[in-house]
Design a protein around this motif. Structure first.
Motif, short mmCIF file in Angstrom:
data_model
loop_
_atom_site.label_atom_id
_atom_site.label_comp_id
_atom_site.label_asym_id
_atom_site.label_seq_id
_atom_site.Cartn_x
_atom_site.Cartn_y
_atom_site.Cartn_z
N UNK A 167 0.83 -1.21 0.00
CA UNK A 167 0.00 0.00 0.00
C UNK A 167 0.86 1.26 0.00
N UNK A 168 2.06 1.16 0.53
CA UNK A 168 3.00 2.27 0.50
C UNK A 168 2.69 3.42 1.44
N UNK A 169 1.80 3.23 2.38
CA UNK A 169 1.43 4.33 3.27
C UNK A 169 2.00 4.19 4.68
N UNK A 170 2.88 3.23 4.90
CA UNK A 170 3.44 3.00 6.22
C UNK A 170 4.66 3.89 6.45
N UNK A 171 4.85 4.32 7.70
CA UNK A 171 6.09 5.04 8.02
C UNK A 171 7.29 4.11 7.87
N UNK A 172 8.45 4.68 7.68
CA UNK A 172 9.66 3.90 7.45
C UNK A 172 9.92 2.91 8.58
N UNK A 173 9.82 3.34 9.82
CA UNK A 173 10.09 2.45 10.96
C UNK A 173 9.17 1.23 10.95
N UNK A 174 7.90 1.44 10.69
CA UNK A 174 6.96 0.32 10.66
C UNK A 174 7.25 -0.59 9.47
N UNK A 175 7.59 0.00 8.34
CA UNK A 175 7.95 -0.81 7.17
C UNK A 175 9.15 -1.70 7.46
N UNK A 176 10.13 -1.16 8.15
CA UNK A 176 11.31 -1.95 8.50
C UNK A 176 10.97 -3.09 9.45
N UNK A 177 10.10 -2.81 10.42
CA UNK A 177 9.68 -3.86 11.35
C UNK A 177 8.92 -4.96 10.62
N UNK A 178 8.04 -4.56 9.70
CA UNK A 178 7.28 -5.55 8.94
C UNK A 178 8.21 -6.34 8.02
N UNK A 179 9.18 -5.66 7.44
CA UNK A 179 10.14 -6.36 6.58
C UNK A 179 10.91 -7.39 7.38
N UNK A 180 11.36 -7.02 8.58
CA UNK A 180 12.08 -7.95 9.44
C UNK A 180 11.22 -9.16 9.78
#
Length: 76
Positions: free
Chosen positions: A24-37
């Motif tokens: 969706x591309x609407x997540x903040x960077x920190x949350x995106x990194x946590x989800x990626x991990x």
């Protein structure tokens, strides 16, 4: 989000949900990194489960120390 002992299906379902959220591309960077991990962790769980299943299939197909190929579906 640090769930333990998920089976393959649960891990795959969670991974699919993570991908949808990230796409969706609407997540903040920190949350995106946590989800990626978390996605990397889930991918490893899925890969391990698939590898174990493959090993079990190989063991079941072995006869007299040699691997024999068997048809996947009834060919008649």
């Amino acid at each position: 989000m640090a769930k333990k002992n998920l089976n393959f299906e649960d891990s795959l379902a969670e991974l699919e949900r993570l991908v949808e959220r990230m796409e969706q591309g609407s997540l903040p960077l920190e949350e995106s990194l946590k989800l990626f991990e978390r996605g990397v962790q889930l991918t490893r769980v899925c890969q391990k489960a698939l590898k174990e299943a493959e090993q079990k299939v190989q063991i079941l197909l072995e006869e007299n120390g040699e691997t024999t190929l068997k048809p996947f579906a009834d060919e008649s």
